[in-house]
Write a protein that holds these residues in place. Structure first.
Motif, PDB file in Angstrom:
ATOM      1  N   LEU A 216       0.782  -1.425   0.130  1.00 29.84           N
ATOM      2  CA  LEU A 216       0.056   0.006   0.000  1.00 29.84           C
ATOM      3  C   LEU A 216       0.672   1.152  -0.060  1.00 29.84           C
ATOM      4  O   LEU A 216       2.050   1.245   0.122  1.00 29.84           O
ATOM      5  CB  LEU A 216      -0.999  -0.201   1.340  1.00 29.84           C
ATOM      6  CG  LEU A 216      -1.712  -1.121   1.449  1.00 29.84           C
ATOM      7  CD1 LEU A 216      -2.586  -1.192   2.447  1.00 29.84           C
ATOM      8  CD2 LEU A 216      -2.580  -1.528   0.364  1.00 29.84           C
ATOM      9  N   HIS A 217       0.203   2.294  -0.165  1.00 29.67           N
ATOM     10  CA  HIS A 217       1.072   3.667  -0.122  1.00 29.67           C
ATOM     11  C   HIS A 217       1.637   3.795   1.176  1.00 29.67           C
ATOM     12  O   HIS A 217       0.946   3.298   2.279  1.00 29.67           O
ATOM     13  CB  HIS A 217      -0.071   4.902  -0.361  1.00 29.67           C
ATOM     14  CG  HIS A 217      -0.762   4.731  -1.597  1.00 29.67           C
ATOM     15  ND1 HIS A 217      -2.178   5.501  -1.828  1.00 29.67           N
ATOM     16  CD2 HIS A 217      -0.520   4.228  -2.806  1.00 29.67           C
ATOM     17  CE1 HIS A 217      -2.543   5.468  -3.022  1.00 29.67           C
ATOM     18  NE2 HIS A 217      -1.519   4.515  -4.006  1.00 29.67           N
ATOM     19  N   GLY A 218       2.635   4.622   1.244  1.00 32.99           N
ATOM     20  CA  GLY A 218       3.314   4.873   2.416  1.00 32.99           C
ATOM     21  C   GLY A 218       4.273   3.572   3.166  1.00 32.99           C
ATOM     22  O   GLY A 218       4.465   3.738   4.222  1.00 32.99           O
ATOM     23  N   GLY A 219       4.385   2.510   2.327  1.00 33.60           N
ATOM     24  CA  GLY A 219       4.925   1.201   2.760  1.00 33.60           C
ATOM     25  C   GLY A 219       4.289   0.442   3.755  1.00 33.60           C
ATOM     26  O   GLY A 219       5.229  -0.225   4.446  1.00 33.60           O
ATOM     27  N   HIS A 220       3.054   0.396   3.565  1.00 33.67           N
ATOM     28  CA  HIS A 220       2.278  -0.497   4.533  1.00 33.67           C
ATOM     29  C   HIS A 220       2.159  -1.831   3.788  1.00 33.67           C
ATOM     30  O   HIS A 220       1.878  -1.863   2.522  1.00 33.67           O
ATOM     31  CB  HIS A 220       1.169   0.050   4.717  1.00 33.67           C
ATOM     32  CG  HIS A 220       1.048   1.251   5.651  1.00 33.67           C
ATOM     33  ND1 HIS A 220       1.251   1.209   7.215  1.00 33.67           N
ATOM     34  CD2 HIS A 220       1.380   2.794   5.361  1.00 33.67           C
ATOM     35  CE1 HIS A 220       1.332   2.422   7.522  1.00 33.67           C
ATOM     36  NE2 HIS A 220       1.390   3.498   6.507  1.00 33.67           N
ATOM     37  N   PHE A 221       1.866  -2.870   4.402  1.00 37.81           N
ATOM     38  CA  PHE A 221       1.735  -4.236   3.963  1.00 37.81           C
ATOM     39  C   PHE A 221       0.645  -4.859   4.447  1.00 37.81           C
ATOM     40  O   PHE A 221       0.663  -5.034   5.640  1.00 37.81           O
ATOM     41  CB  PHE A 221       2.967  -4.939   3.839  1.00 37.81           C
ATOM     42  CG  PHE A 221       4.318  -4.391   3.389  1.00 37.81           C
ATOM     43  CD1 PHE A 221       4.606  -4.697   1.820  1.00 37.81           C
ATOM     44  CD2 PHE A 221       4.889  -3.644   4.166  1.00 37.81           C
ATOM     45  CE1 PHE A 221       5.540  -4.098   1.175  1.00 37.81           C
ATOM     46  CE2 PHE A 221       6.019  -3.181   3.485  1.00 37.81           C
ATOM     47  CZ  PHE A 221       6.598  -3.293   1.811  1.00 37.81           C
ATOM     48  N   VAL A 222      -0.317  -5.541   3.732  1.00 39.00           N
ATOM     49  CA  VAL A 222      -1.416  -6.463   4.128  1.00 39.00           C
ATOM     50  C   VAL A 222      -1.344  -7.712   3.657  1.00 39.00           C
ATOM     51  O   VAL A 222      -1.551  -7.757   2.493  1.00 39.00           O
ATOM     52  CB  VAL A 222      -2.759  -5.701   4.016  1.00 39.00           C
ATOM     53  CG1 VAL A 222      -3.820  -6.377   4.361  1.00 39.00           C
ATOM     54  CG2 VAL A 222      -2.895  -4.229   4.663  1.00 39.00           C
ATOM     55  N   PRO A 223      -1.317  -8.759   4.378  1.00 37.77           N
ATOM     56  CA  PRO A 223      -1.575 -10.155   3.989  1.00 37.77           C
ATOM     57  C   PRO A 223      -2.955 -10.428   3.332  1.00 37.77           C
ATOM     58  O   PRO A 223      -3.828 -10.020   3.893  1.00 37.77           O
ATOM     59  CB  PRO A 223      -1.188 -11.156   4.984  1.00 37.77           C
ATOM     60  CG  PRO A 223      -1.589 -10.147   6.416  1.00 37.77           C
ATOM     61  CD  PRO A 223      -1.364  -8.875   6.188  1.00 37.77           C
ATOM     62  N   ILE A 224      -2.846 -11.409   2.327  1.00 40.98           N
ATOM     63  CA  ILE A 224      -4.169 -11.601   1.888  1.00 40.98           C
ATOM     64  C   ILE A 224      -4.326 -13.322   2.188  1.00 40.98           C
ATOM     65  O   ILE A 224      -3.665 -14.071   1.697  1.00 40.98           O
ATOM     66  CB  ILE A 224      -4.218 -11.517   0.244  1.00 40.98           C
ATOM     67  CG1 ILE A 224      -3.963 -10.336  -0.266  1.00 40.98           C
ATOM     68  CG2 ILE A 224      -5.327 -12.011  -0.387  1.00 40.98           C
ATOM     69  CD1 ILE A 224      -3.559  -9.875  -1.587  1.00 40.98           C
ATOM     70  N   GLY A 225      -5.330 -13.447   3.070  1.00 36.75           N
ATOM     71  CA  GLY A 225      -5.490 -14.807   3.458  1.00 36.75           C
ATOM     72  C   GLY A 225      -5.861 -15.796   2.530  1.00 36.75           C
ATOM     73  O   GLY A 225      -6.511 -15.470   1.485  1.00 36.75           O
ATOM     74  N   LYS A 226      -5.430 -17.229   2.889  1.00 37.97           N
ATOM     75  CA  LYS A 226      -5.654 -18.086   1.795  1.00 37.97           C
ATOM     76  C   LYS A 226      -7.018 -18.159   1.199  1.00 37.97           C
ATOM     77  O   LYS A 226      -7.519 -18.416   0.050  1.00 37.97           O
ATOM     78  CB  LYS A 226      -4.995 -19.451   2.158  1.00 37.97           C
ATOM     79  CG  LYS A 226      -4.885 -20.648   1.160  1.00 37.97           C
ATOM     80  CD  LYS A 226      -4.437 -21.695   1.653  1.00 37.97           C
ATOM     81  CE  LYS A 226      -4.350 -23.196   0.584  1.00 37.97           C
ATOM     82  NZ  LYS A 226      -3.699 -24.064   1.147  1.00 37.97           N
TER      83      LYS A 226
END
Length: 239
Positions: A216-226
């Motif tokens: 994401l913007h600003g260096g954020h990361f979000v996992p996408i669950g299986k």
């Protein structure tokens, strides 16, 4: 002309609201009731209004509990002395939240919001179309403050047990509510997608996706669950 009802156990507050209604040309008062049980009986008798001015703390049946049991509530403007019910109230999709004592100008602003949601041809009490939300913000309680958050600025929401972490580019807000309640509140906004049992993601802030992780913007990361991957990838516009 919008029909309206008032439910408030404080007589002074009811009289104040009745006076404000009388000063508003496009409002017609149908009922002014002293508690939630009377309000429940009013609606169960088949009465309908366009807008309900509703107190929260009342004996026997609170305003929020009344909303939870009504199958098809009208547009609701909360009128309460308490700030700390705002998250629960907006999760029930109220139109506005007024904290007593409020001025006539603030009352008028809330009525205008209802007017924009209720079409001139809609029958009394008809709910606004969920796919055309008119509010783009939410008040949340952070410590002792009520903070306005613009939905468009939210990058993602993370579940933290009985709390959620609402993350924007500049701030993180720890709020006492559940991810499910917030997901329900944001349901009309198609940019928000559940991508993990602990994450709700605003897709308009995705820069790239790699190894089932949204960057994401600003260096954020979000996992996408299986279990969410198939539906999430199908929802993306991609070549």
């Amino acid at each position: 002309m919008l029909t309206c009802a008032i439910i408030d156990d404080d007589e002074i507050n009811r009289l104040t609201l009745e006076h404000y209604v009388s000063l508003t040309p496009n409002l017609k008062l149908v009922a002014s009731l002293a508690d939630g049980m009377a309000g429940l009986a009013f609606f169960r008798e088949g009465n309908r209004v366009d807008v309900l001015f509703l107190d929260i703390e009342m004996p026997h049946l609170s305003g929020l509990d009344l909303l939870r049991v009504l199958p098809n509530p009208p547009e609701v403007i909360i009128t309460t002395a308490r700030q700390d019910f705002a998250v629960d109230a907006f999760a029930l999709r109220v139109t506005d939240y007024l904290v007593k004592p409020f001025e006539f100008a603030r009352f008028t602003q809330a009525v205008e919001r209802v007017s924009s949601r209720v079409g001139s041809s809609a029958p009394a009490g008809a709910p606004a179309a969920a796919e055309v939300p008119t509010r783009s913000d939410l008040f949340v309680k952070v410590n002792s403050r009520m903070v306005r958050i613009n939905f468009d600025e939210v990058l993602y929401v993370e579940a933290l047990s009985d709390y959620v972490n609402i993350v924007t580019d500049k701030h993180k807000y720890i709020v006492y509510t559940t991810l499910k309640a917030l997901e329900t509140r944001l349901a009309p906004y198609t940019n928000f997608v559940r991508v993990h049992r602990s994450y709700l993601l605003n897709t308009q802030h995705i820069e790239s996706i790699e190894d089932n992780t949204a960057n994401l913007h600003g260096g954020h990361f979000v996992p996408i669950g299986k279990s969410y991957q198939e539906g999430f990838y199908k929802s993306l516009q991609r070549i």
